[in-house]
Design a protein around this motif. Sequence first.
Motif, PDB file in Angstrom:
ATOM      1  N   ASN A 197       3.553   1.583  -8.416  1.00 22.52           N
ATOM      2  CA  ASN A 197       3.432   2.575  -7.372  1.00 22.52           C
ATOM      3  C   ASN A 197       4.590   3.565  -7.492  1.00 22.52           C
ATOM      4  O   ASN A 197       5.731   3.237  -7.205  1.00 22.52           O
ATOM      5  N   CYS A 237       3.023  -3.060  -7.480  1.00 25.02           N
ATOM      6  CA  CYS A 237       2.246  -3.600  -6.366  1.00 25.02           C
ATOM      7  C   CYS A 237       1.114  -4.445  -6.922  1.00 25.02           C
ATOM      8  O   CYS A 237       0.721  -4.294  -8.079  1.00 25.02           O
ATOM      9  N   CYS A 241       1.307  -4.076  -1.148  1.00 25.34           N
ATOM     10  CA  CYS A 241       2.547  -3.438  -1.573  1.00 25.34           C
ATOM     11  C   CYS A 241       3.675  -3.843  -0.643  1.00 25.34           C
ATOM     12  O   CYS A 241       3.431  -4.394   0.429  1.00 25.34           O
TER      13      CYS A 241
END
Length: 206
Positions: A145, A152, A164
């Motif tokens: 991410n 994540c 996440c």
Amino acid sequence: LLLHRNVMPKTLDGQITMATNTSNEAPRRIHSMAKDTKLIVVVRNPVTRAISDYTQTLSKKPEIPTFEVLAFKNRTLGLIDASWSAIRIGIYALHLENWLQYFPLSQIHFVSGERLITDPAGEMAKVQDFLGLKRIVTEKHFYFNKTKGFPCLKKPEDSSAPRCLGKSKGRTHPRIDPDVIHRLRKFYKPFNVMFYQMTGQDFQWE
């Protein structure tokens, strides 16, 4: 958090119970409950960890002094304040010494916080091996991410969203005077070397 059997969630067949605990009494308490417990310790560069700790606190208490003020007993003399929790927690060798009084090194697995970001699947493979589990979590379960700056977990088939880190993670760190960073690195270096020797692993924080 103090760990007590009566406040731990019940573990069903095929499940593993985990808890976080930084109390000085934790090793003795856990050992008295289950001396065969396997321990997983995630560590990262103690300088980065201290700044991250400060950043988290700052987000909740914007009125606190600057990192530089809190980090030193005497800034002019360059004396680090090791009594400040953000600094003290990063002296891993001292904490490990306490745990080794109750648990053998073979029951403790160390996860590199840096490698957990750059190679989450590799670190998770080692964790699964340590726990005696089949390697179910692999590369296909992660994506990076860019907004968070962290890997994540990809969206499971039965979930509406990927998993996440929460909003409190991945905050932008405040700018810290390079001289402060240098002094902290110098402060931690002997403790890091001791930690490498105790664990048999070089985390390359220098």
